[in-house]
Design a protein around this motif. Sequence first.
Motif, PDB file in Angstrom:
ATOM      1  N   ILE A  69       0.855  -1.186   0.000  1.00 32.89           N
ATOM      2  CA  ILE A  69       0.000   0.000   0.000  1.00 32.89           C
ATOM      3  C   ILE A  69       0.889   1.233   0.000  1.00 32.89           C
ATOM      4  N   THR A  70       0.589   2.169  -0.909  1.00 39.93           N
ATOM      5  CA  THR A  70       1.373   3.398  -1.009  1.00 39.93           C
ATOM      6  C   THR A  70       0.448   4.614  -0.916  1.00 39.93           C
ATOM      7  N   HIS A  71       1.070   5.773  -0.713  1.00 40.52           N
ATOM      8  CA  HIS A  71       0.346   7.040  -0.654  1.00 40.52           C
ATOM      9  C   HIS A  71       1.276   8.119  -1.195  1.00 40.52           C
ATOM     10  N   PRO A  72       0.750   9.144  -1.883  1.00 43.85           N
ATOM     11  CA  PRO A  72       1.604  10.201  -2.451  1.00 43.85           C
ATOM     12  C   PRO A  72       2.490  10.913  -1.429  1.00 43.85           C
ATOM     13  N   GLN A 109      -3.317   8.753   9.340  1.00 49.82           N
ATOM     14  CA  GLN A 109      -2.538   7.614   9.789  1.00 49.82           C
ATOM     15  C   GLN A 109      -3.448   6.398   9.809  1.00 49.82           C
ATOM     16  N   PHE A 110      -2.868   5.241  10.074  1.00 47.11           N
ATOM     17  CA  PHE A 110      -3.665   4.026  10.122  1.00 47.11           C
ATOM     18  C   PHE A 110      -3.057   3.071  11.134  1.00 47.11           C
ATOM     19  N   SER A 123       2.245   6.397  10.379  1.00 48.02           N
ATOM     20  CA  SER A 123       2.161   7.639   9.615  1.00 48.02           C
ATOM     21  C   SER A 123       2.195   7.383   8.117  1.00 48.02           C
ATOM     22  N   LEU A 124       1.645   8.327   7.354  1.00 50.19           N
ATOM     23  CA  LEU A 124       1.727   8.247   5.893  1.00 50.19           C
ATOM     24  C   LEU A 124       3.095   8.681   5.389  1.00 50.19           C
ATOM     25  N   LEU A 125       3.955   9.141   6.283  1.00 50.56           N
ATOM     26  CA  LEU A 125       5.297   9.577   5.914  1.00 50.56           C
ATOM     27  C   LEU A 125       6.329   8.509   6.268  1.00 50.56           C
TER      28      LEU A 125
END
Length: 146
Positions: A74-77, A106-107, A122-124
């Motif tokens: 799973i990725t995010h920009p 976040q998840f 975090s998404l980072l």
Amino acid sequence: MKVITLLMALGFLCPSLETTTAPTQEIIVLTLDKQDNKAEIEQFLNQLKQHGLALKKQSFSRSFGKIKRFKLQITHPEGLDWKIKGQGFSTFELRLHLNSQQKVEQFSYRFNQKGDYSKPLSLLSYGRSDYQFKGKHSASTSFIEQ
């Protein structure tokens, strides 16, 4: 005098001070059950995409109509690159923490509805998580913040 200073420090004598609260977060839980059919798996994946997460890789191994194991990347920009593998599970829950604009901040996740969710990720960040059950539970997560 000490009591008045203490009361002022605690805010009892300063009614003009306002306390601010953090914006409320909404939490959405996406669930993947080992009994899920192909349409339910597709719905789970579509819900991930609807919340701005992209799937770089996906693999579902089925046996006798049940999910035997799965692999997702799973990725995010914003930089998220998370690989997760699950095997021998009954349920996989992915909890998305949304901000007031309905964007994922976040998840966290857990397997088999047991125990607490993982710490919020975090998404980072990037990393991997593994879960396996073959008579004995084995789980690991490694994450690095960017």
